[in-house]
Scaffold this active site. Sequence first.
Site, PDB file in Angstrom:
ATOM      1  CD  GLN A  47      41.547  -2.164 -37.944  1.00  0.00           C
ATOM      2  OE1 GLN A  47      40.896  -2.895 -37.219  1.00  0.00           O
ATOM      3  NE2 GLN A  47      42.811  -2.378 -38.179  1.00  0.00           N
ATOM      4  CG  HIS A  63      46.121 -11.850 -44.751  1.00  0.00           C
ATOM      5  ND1 HIS A  63      46.598 -10.666 -45.245  1.00  0.00           N
ATOM      6  CD2 HIS A  63      47.214 -12.632 -44.578  1.00  0.00           C
ATOM      7  CE1 HIS A  63      47.909 -10.715 -45.356  1.00  0.00           C
ATOM      8  NE2 HIS A  63      48.306 -11.907 -44.953  1.00  0.00           N
ATOM      9  CE  LYS A  73      40.395  -8.465 -45.173  1.00  0.00           C
ATOM     10  NZ  LYS A  73      41.619  -9.120 -45.653  1.00  0.00           N
ATOM     11  CE1 TYR A 133      43.803  -4.863 -48.104  1.00  0.00           C
ATOM     12  CE2 TYR A 133      45.142  -2.988 -47.488  1.00  0.00           C
ATOM     13  CZ  TYR A 133      45.021  -4.224 -48.070  1.00  0.00           C
ATOM     14  OH  TYR A 133      46.124  -4.826 -48.613  1.00  0.00           O
TER      15      TYR A 133
END
Length: 184
Positions: A47, A63, A73, A133
């Site tokens: 993603q 998070h 990430k 990200y």
Amino acid sequence: MLVFRRTELDGLVEITRTPREDARGRFARIFDSQDLLTVGWHWPVQQVNFSQTSGAGTVRGLHYQMPPSAEAKLVTCVRGEIWDVAVDIRTGSPTFLGWCARTLGGAGLNSMLVPPGFAHGFQALSDDVSVLYLHSAAYAPQDERGLHAQDERLGVTWPLPVRRLSERDSSFPSLDRRFTGVTP
């Protein structure tokens, strides 16, 4: 050209780039799986997300996702500047609950590679911030968790007064002594 700088938290890496510039502007490669293999990125990108933040002092985070949705990430500020923070929440880690922060900015296009087992967030240091990200796992709302950005147990030193926490981020409770971390 890429330069990798390992941080004081095992697995957390700052990446700096030297963009190519000419009369048209500049160019920088943000992601190259072969280059990133050398510092631990071995996951497929599942993603890609983009956030835009208005207002210096605004905080997003901290998070993380629980297994089986734990994620790595690659965080890159493409406009403005952020104070990018990662907190080690890995069970049994010698740096458990330690945090590390770096200034990321659109001028330098530097990044942080945040491995699974870390909570992540940032504070906008300028009024108009854009962040890209790349995630190794798809968003899984049932596995999403967070740490309160102003949790005294973490002791994150934000460079500006904290402003504009989202309702969700401000609802994350402070850690109690029963929190023993996550196993990514």
